[in-house]
Design a protein around this motif. Structure first.
Motif, PDB file in Angstrom:
ATOM      1  N   VAL A 126      11.776   5.978  27.069  1.00 40.20           N
ATOM      2  CA  VAL A 126      13.150   7.164  27.670  1.00 40.20           C
ATOM      3  C   VAL A 126      13.490   7.979  26.741  1.00 40.20           C
ATOM      4  O   VAL A 126      13.547   9.468  26.921  1.00 40.20           O
ATOM      5  N   TYR A 127      13.999   7.510  25.561  1.00 42.35           N
ATOM      6  CA  TYR A 127      14.364   8.440  24.422  1.00 42.35           C
ATOM      7  C   TYR A 127      13.549   9.496  23.990  1.00 42.35           C
ATOM      8  O   TYR A 127      13.598  10.520  23.789  1.00 42.35           O
ATOM      9  N   ALA A 128      12.124   9.075  23.955  1.00 41.20           N
ATOM     10  CA  ALA A 128      10.992  10.076  23.648  1.00 41.20           C
ATOM     11  C   ALA A 128      10.813  11.113  24.466  1.00 41.20           C
ATOM     12  O   ALA A 128      10.777  12.193  24.333  1.00 41.20           O
ATOM     13  N   ILE A 129      10.823  10.768  25.829  1.00 42.64           N
ATOM     14  CA  ILE A 129      10.775  11.642  27.025  1.00 42.64           C
ATOM     15  C   ILE A 129      11.811  12.472  27.115  1.00 42.64           C
ATOM     16  O   ILE A 129      11.799  13.817  26.991  1.00 42.64           O
ATOM     17  N   GLY A 174      16.629  13.738   7.018  1.00 41.93           N
ATOM     18  CA  GLY A 174      16.757  14.747   8.005  1.00 41.93           C
ATOM     19  C   GLY A 174      18.216  14.882   8.451  1.00 41.93           C
ATOM     20  O   GLY A 174      18.553  16.072   8.885  1.00 41.93           O
ATOM     21  N   LEU A 175      18.979  14.257   8.342  1.00 41.16           N
ATOM     22  CA  LEU A 175      20.531  14.472   8.712  1.00 41.16           C
ATOM     23  C   LEU A 175      21.043  15.270   7.750  1.00 41.16           C
ATOM     24  O   LEU A 175      21.850  16.341   7.909  1.00 41.16           O
ATOM     25  N   TYR A 176      20.568  15.350   6.483  1.00 40.00           N
ATOM     26  CA  TYR A 176      21.083  16.295   5.475  1.00 40.00           C
ATOM     27  C   TYR A 176      20.612  17.678   5.970  1.00 40.00           C
ATOM     28  O   TYR A 176      21.350  18.742   5.714  1.00 40.00           O
ATOM     29  N   ARG A 177      19.212  18.085   6.272  1.00 40.47           N
ATOM     30  CA  ARG A 177      18.777  18.988   6.734  1.00 40.47           C
ATOM     31  C   ARG A 177      19.477  19.737   8.223  1.00 40.47           C
ATOM     32  O   ARG A 177      19.384  20.786   8.269  1.00 40.47           O
ATOM     33  N   LEU A 178      19.712  18.893   8.891  1.00 44.52           N
ATOM     34  CA  LEU A 178      20.312  19.018   9.968  1.00 44.52           C
ATOM     35  C   LEU A 178      21.758  19.857   9.634  1.00 44.52           C
ATOM     36  O   LEU A 178      22.089  20.893  10.480  1.00 44.52           O
ATOM     37  N   LEU A 179      22.307  19.216   9.013  1.00 42.70           N
ATOM     38  CA  LEU A 179      23.720  19.696   8.460  1.00 42.70           C
ATOM     39  C   LEU A 179      23.874  20.926   7.920  1.00 42.70           C
ATOM     40  O   LEU A 179      24.700  21.819   7.708  1.00 42.70           O
ATOM     41  N   LEU A 238      14.589  13.954  13.452  1.00 44.99           N
ATOM     42  CA  LEU A 238      15.440  12.780  13.545  1.00 44.99           C
ATOM     43  C   LEU A 238      15.072  12.065  14.977  1.00 44.99           C
ATOM     44  O   LEU A 238      15.039  10.711  14.676  1.00 44.99           O
ATOM     45  N   THR A 239      14.830  12.497  16.092  1.00 40.74           N
ATOM     46  CA  THR A 239      14.196  11.830  17.040  1.00 40.74           C
ATOM     47  C   THR A 239      13.081  10.996  16.800  1.00 40.74           C
ATOM     48  O   THR A 239      12.931   9.945  17.532  1.00 40.74           O
ATOM     49  N   LEU A 240      12.188  11.810  16.148  1.00 43.48           N
ATOM     50  CA  LEU A 240      10.802  11.025  15.912  1.00 43.48           C
ATOM     51  C   LEU A 240      11.085   9.733  14.958  1.00 43.48           C
ATOM     52  O   LEU A 240      10.013   9.001  14.925  1.00 43.48           O
TER      53      LEU A 240
END
Length: 86
Positions: free
Chosen positions: A66-69, A20-25, A40-42
């Motif tokens: 809290v992070y999910a919200i 996911g980090l590769y796809r983000l960058l 990435l958050t999921l």
């Protein structure tokens, strides 16, 4: 046996985070990067819950909720911005 399954799950989640980090960058467009950030958050949320299970501290579950919200609200704001601007 449960510890082995938890370790395997953590390793697989770490590999998924790297992908996911590769796809983000390296994403070709903004929408692809937004989806990668959401992925990435999921992936991070279950990792926080796994840390809570391994350490025995329930505060990490609260942090994951809290992070999910906040992640959900952030994705909504980003989608609105990408669709028509703020």
């Amino acid at each position: 046996m449960a510890e082995i399954i938890l370790i395997v799950a953590l390793v697989l989640a770490a590999v998924a985070l790297l992908i996911g980090l590769y796809r983000l960058l390296a994403g070709p467009c903004t929408v692809t990067r937004a989806v990668a950030l959401d992925v990435l958050t999921l992936i991070t949320i279950p990792l926080l819950v796994a840390v809570a299970v391994t350490t025995g501290r329930a505060i990490y579950v609260d942090v994951a909720i809290v992070y999910a919200i906040l992640s959900f609200l952030g994705v909504l704001a980003l989608a609105r911005y990408l669709e028509k601007g703020l």
